[in-house]
Each structure stands twice: as structure tokens, then as C-alpha cells.
Write a protein that holds these residues in place. Structure first.
Motif, mmCIF file in Angstrom:
data_model
loop_
_atom_site.group_PDB
_atom_site.id
_atom_site.type_symbol
_atom_site.label_atom_id
_atom_site.label_comp_id
_atom_site.label_asym_id
_atom_site.label_seq_id
_atom_site.Cartn_x
_atom_site.Cartn_y
_atom_site.Cartn_z
ATOM 1 N N GLU A 1 0.841 -1.209 0.000
ATOM 2 C CA GLU A 1 0.000 0.000 0.000
ATOM 3 C C GLU A 1 0.872 1.255 0.000
ATOM 4 O O GLU A 1 0.556 2.246 -0.671
ATOM 5 C CB GLU A 1 -0.931 -0.016 1.209
ATOM 6 N N LYS A 2 1.956 1.194 0.730
ATOM 7 C CA LYS A 2 2.893 2.322 0.761
ATOM 8 C C LYS A 2 3.604 2.461 -0.587
ATOM 9 O O LYS A 2 3.798 3.585 -1.094
ATOM 10 C CB LYS A 2 3.907 2.124 1.875
ATOM 11 N N MET A 3 3.977 1.335 -1.185
ATOM 12 C CA MET A 3 4.705 1.366 -2.456
ATOM 13 C C MET A 3 3.863 1.941 -3.585
ATOM 14 O O MET A 3 4.397 2.535 -4.528
ATOM 15 C CB MET A 3 5.171 -0.050 -2.826
ATOM 16 N N ARG A 4 2.550 1.785 -3.516
ATOM 17 C CA ARG A 4 1.688 2.286 -4.592
ATOM 18 C C ARG A 4 1.657 3.815 -4.630
ATOM 19 O O ARG A 4 1.419 4.412 -5.685
ATOM 20 C CB ARG A 4 0.269 1.737 -4.430
ATOM 21 N N THR A 5 1.877 4.432 -3.515
ATOM 22 C CA THR A 5 1.883 5.900 -3.461
ATOM 23 C C THR A 5 3.284 6.480 -3.449
ATOM 24 O O THR A 5 3.479 7.651 -3.771
ATOM 25 C CB THR A 5 1.133 6.391 -2.211
ATOM 26 N N GLN A 6 4.224 5.640 -3.076
ATOM 27 C CA GLN A 6 5.620 6.106 -2.982
ATOM 28 C C GLN A 6 6.510 5.047 -3.619
ATOM 29 O O GLN A 6 6.999 4.148 -2.962
ATOM 30 C CB GLN A 6 5.989 6.319 -1.507
ATOM 31 N N SER A 7 6.714 5.162 -4.915
ATOM 32 C CA SER A 7 7.457 4.149 -5.666
ATOM 33 C C SER A 7 8.883 4.035 -5.166
ATOM 34 O O SER A 7 9.673 4.971 -5.269
ATOM 35 C CB SER A 7 7.462 4.492 -7.157
ATOM 36 N N ALA A 8 9.191 2.882 -4.596
ATOM 37 C CA ALA A 8 10.543 2.612 -4.102
ATOM 38 C C ALA A 8 10.621 1.126 -3.777
ATOM 39 O O ALA A 8 9.644 0.511 -3.352
ATOM 40 C CB ALA A 8 10.868 3.440 -2.868
ATOM 41 N N PRO A 9 11.783 0.509 -3.970
ATOM 42 C CA PRO A 9 11.911 -0.916 -3.664
ATOM 43 C C PRO A 9 11.938 -1.158 -2.157
ATOM 44 O O PRO A 9 12.304 -0.278 -1.374
ATOM 45 C CB PRO A 9 13.252 -1.282 -4.299
ATOM 46 N N VAL A 10 11.540 -2.364 -1.757
ATOM 47 C CA VAL A 10 11.569 -2.780 -0.359
ATOM 48 C C VAL A 10 12.123 -4.197 -0.310
ATOM 49 O O VAL A 10 11.863 -5.011 -1.200
ATOM 50 C CB VAL A 10 10.160 -2.739 0.280
ATOM 51 N N PHE A 11 12.899 -4.489 0.726
ATOM 52 C CA PHE A 11 13.430 -5.831 0.941
ATOM 53 C C PHE A 11 12.761 -6.428 2.171
ATOM 54 O O PHE A 11 12.683 -5.791 3.221
ATOM 55 C CB PHE A 11 14.945 -5.781 1.147
ATOM 56 N N LEU A 12 12.251 -7.662 2.036
ATOM 57 C CA LEU A 12 11.573 -8.341 3.135
ATOM 58 C C LEU A 12 12.126 -9.751 3.282
ATOM 59 O O LEU A 12 12.084 -10.542 2.339
ATOM 60 C CB LEU A 12 10.066 -8.401 2.881
ATOM 61 N N GLU A 13 12.637 -10.056 4.462
ATOM 62 C CA GLU A 13 13.078 -11.418 4.766
ATOM 63 C C GLU A 13 11.954 -12.145 5.494
ATOM 64 O O GLU A 13 11.491 -11.691 6.546
ATOM 65 C CB GLU A 13 14.328 -11.411 5.644
ATOM 66 N N LEU A 14 11.491 -13.253 4.914
ATOM 67 C CA LEU A 14 10.500 -14.100 5.565
ATOM 68 C C LEU A 14 11.210 -15.345 6.080
ATOM 69 O O LEU A 14 11.734 -16.139 5.302
ATOM 70 C CB LEU A 14 9.382 -14.473 4.586
ATOM 71 N N LYS A 15 11.234 -15.506 7.378
ATOM 72 C CA LYS A 15 11.931 -16.625 7.997
ATOM 73 C C LYS A 15 11.017 -17.848 7.989
ATOM 74 O O LYS A 15 10.009 -17.887 8.690
ATOM 75 C CB LYS A 15 12.358 -16.256 9.407
ATOM 76 N N THR A 16 11.376 -18.836 7.184
ATOM 77 C CA THR A 16 10.525 -19.993 6.968
ATOM 78 C C THR A 16 11.341 -21.274 7.088
ATOM 79 O O THR A 16 12.482 -21.251 7.565
ATOM 80 C CB THR A 16 9.807 -19.870 5.606
ATOM 81 N N TYR A 17 10.776 -22.387 6.656
ATOM 82 C CA TYR A 17 11.478 -23.669 6.775
ATOM 83 C C TYR A 17 10.840 -24.665 5.820
ATOM 84 O O TYR A 17 9.620 -24.715 5.694
ATOM 85 C CB TYR A 17 11.372 -24.200 8.212
ATOM 86 N N ARG A 18 11.677 -25.432 5.137
ATOM 87 C CA ARG A 18 11.143 -26.501 4.284
ATOM 88 C C ARG A 18 11.301 -27.828 5.013
ATOM 89 O O ARG A 18 12.351 -28.125 5.570
ATOM 90 C CB ARG A 18 11.842 -26.536 2.926
#
Length: 329
Positions: free
Chosen positions: A232-249
Motif C-alpha cells: 500500500e505504501k509502495m503504490r503511493t511512494q514508488s521505491a523498492p523494499v526488501f523483506l526477509e520471511l523466515k521460513t522452513y522446508r
């Protein structure tokens, strides 16, 4: 595995939670069937299962608008494809190498693709799709469509030059792309802490001046809330974001990997955080679903998977002449 977003599961409406649970369960049953058919030698080649990581793709993609947003991912793409709405029949047929497969039987496990649903692959080379996502984001920004791009990749891809080059350009050009690292702790059979000088991956994104966050990738509601807030923030303020999702296989890197490099105690610990069990338990606690309703949902999904297998079994082999089609020189 606590993330930065503390929103509880009960704070989302029942219909959304039912939808998320159903999608995760569909992915789980599809992957179990894929493993079974691989064991029966109905499926050949590489096959990387998504079991345990369902919450990352389902939660993130549910926060998108796939009429204007785009999704790219790496070779562990079955769950991402299903989360984007691709049907299990053509996906299973693709695993079988059949003509009715989503990529005409030519892509196999690592190259699911659906242009209409804005799912641009499944890519077999580690990190090779990260620049592609940057290019798609550039097109989205140029067209002023208000869309954003999500690019999934594993922790191993962070060490590829393509990752660093693309993040640098995305930051310079303010591209609307959300880079999601699905950190499942192992690059093939190597614990990421053995090969990463920095183990808090947010620092990597911060190094390029990019907003960087982390979240619990085993909690589908936390993933959804986090990605929804970011996009929602990116749609009004174009800029890349990095997100780490800590998961497990829960399975090996691929079907050829027995996963002996980790202990039974570690595996059992993460199975206690199973994203399906976690969401189901919370829903039962709040009266959103009961045991009978869950069993009926599961039975319906298992029936769908059996129909997908039948579809794949009965689909035709690609004609020999198709070997020379779709080849660029």
C-alpha cells in the motif's frame, strides 16, 4: 521466529482466513501428490517441493492485485503458482511433461508460468530472475499502472551478483519491486549461517538504502499483514523494499536430497510451527472452523488433486515437431 509485525491471526475476518487455509492446504496436498508421482517415476527431472513454506507465497500474494501486479519466483515455484490461482490440472500435467501442461510440457517443475495471471515464472537458475523482476518493475513504473512486482528468492540467491546489481539499480531508479527472501535456512544442504558473513539479511537491503524488514514466514496472517502494509505504501511512494520471511522446508532441497544434514530435533521443532496447523488452531480457537469442516475441506482438496493426476495421466504427449517450436536463436 518472531517477526516485526505483531498483528494476531484473530484480527482478520473469517472469510479471508478460510481462503488462506484452503490455499495452503491445496499446496500441501499438491506437493505430497507430486512427491508420490515422482516416486512412481511419472515425473522426471528436477522437482523442488514447497512443503513447510506455504505461508510465504499464500500470505504475500493474497495482499496483491494480480490485475496490475506481477509475481516472479525461483525454481521452488509450485506453491507460488497455486497461490497466484493457477489450476492444479495443468500444473500436474506440466510435471508429467504433457502437452496440456501450463508451459506445454517443456518447462517441467521449475518453469511454471501464466501470463494471464501475471505470474512470470518459475526460473531454474539461482538469482537469474531477480534482474527480470527489476525490468518488469521498470515497465510498470513507465506505464504508470500503479502496480508493484514481487520477486521471491531463497537465501542462497543473496550471494549472487545479480541480486546486488539489481538492488542497486532498483534503489537508484526507485522501482516498485518488493524483494522477498524466503529464508528456509538452507542453500541446498548448507546452513546459511556457514556461508553468510551477515546473517541478518535486513542489513543487506539497508546497504543499498532500501527499506528492509523481516517477518515470521510460518505465520500466514503476519505475512499477509506485512506485505499489505508494504505494498500500500509502495503504490503511493514508488521505491523498492526488501523483506526477509523466515521460513522452513520440511523436505530436502529437491527430490534427490534426503536432508541428512539436519537433526531430527531441528525438524521436529519446526514442524511444531507448521503454518497450516498454526492457522487452523487459531481459527478453531475463535470458532472460525471445526474439525468436521476442516476434514470436509481436506477431502474436497484431495479430490481435486486426484482429478489433477487423472488430467495429467490422460493428457497427450507433446508432438515431436513441437521440439523445434518456441526456440529463439
Amino acid at each position: 521466529m518472531n517477526g516485526e509485525n505483531s498483528t494476531t491471526q484473530s484480527e482478520q475476518p473469517k472469510p479471508l482466513q478460510i481462503k488462506l487455509l484452503k490455499k495452503m492446504l491445496l499446496i500441501r496436498r499438491f506437493e505430497e501428490a507430486s512427491a508420490r508421482m515422482y516416486g512412481l517415476q511419472k515425473i522426471g527431472g528436477f522437482c523442488h517441493l514447497y512443503i513447510g513454506q506455504e505461508a510465504t507465497a499464500v500470505g504475500a500474494i493474497e495482499a496483491l492485485d494480480l490485475k496490475r501486479d506481477y509475481v516472479l519466483t525461483a525454481y521452488r515455484d509450485h506453491g507460488t503458482a497455486i497461490a497466484c490461482g493457477m489450476e492444479s490440472g495443468p500444473l500436474m500435467a506440466e510435471l508429467y511433461g504433457k502437452e496440456n501442461g501450463c508451459s506445454g510440457g517443456k518447462g517441467g517443475s521449475m518453469h511454471f508460468f501464466d501470463k494471464k495471471r501475471h505470474f512470470l515464472g518459475g526460473n531454474g537458475i539461482v538469482g537469474a530472475h531477480i534482474p527480470l523482476a527489476g525490468g518488469v518493475a521498470m515497465a510498470v513504473k513507465y506505464r504508470k499502472s500503479g502496480g508493484i512486482v514481487i520477486c521471491f528468492f531463497g537465501d542462497g540467491a543473496i550471494h549472487q551478483g545479480s541480486f546486488h546489481e539489481t538492488l542497486n539499480m532498483a534503489a537508484i531508479w526507485n522501482l516498485p519491486v518488493l524483494y522477498i527472501c524466503e529464508n528456509n535456512r538452507y542453500g541446498m544442504g548448507t546452513d546459511f549461517r556457514r556461508v553468510s558473513s551477515v546473517t541478518d539479511f535486513k542489513a543487506v537491503g539497508n546497504g543499498y538504502g532500501i527499506e528492509s524488514r523481516s517477518a515470521n514466514g510460518m505465520d500466514v496472517i503476519e505475512v499477509y499483514n506485512t506485505v499489505l502494509e508494504i505494498t500500500e505504501k509502495m503504490r503511493t511512494q514508488s521505491a523498492p523494499v526488501f523483506l526477509e520471511l523466515k521460513t522452513y522446508r520440511y523436505k530436502g532441497h529437491s527430490m534427490s536430497d534426503p536432508g541428512r544434514y539436519r537433526s531430527r530435533e531441528e525438524l521436529d521443532h519446526y514442524k511444531e510451527q507448521d503454518p497450516i496447523t498454526l492457522l487452523r488452531g487459531t481459527m478453531e480457537k475463535h470458532g472460525f472452523i471445526d474439525e468436521e469442516q476442516f476434514k470436509n475441506m481436506d477431502a474436497e482438496i484431495k479430490k481435486e488433486i486426484e482429478m489433477a493426476i487423472t488430467f495429467a495421466e490422460e493428457s497427450k504427449e507433446p508432438p515431436l515437431e513441437s521440439l523445434y517450436e518456441d526456440v529463439l536463436a
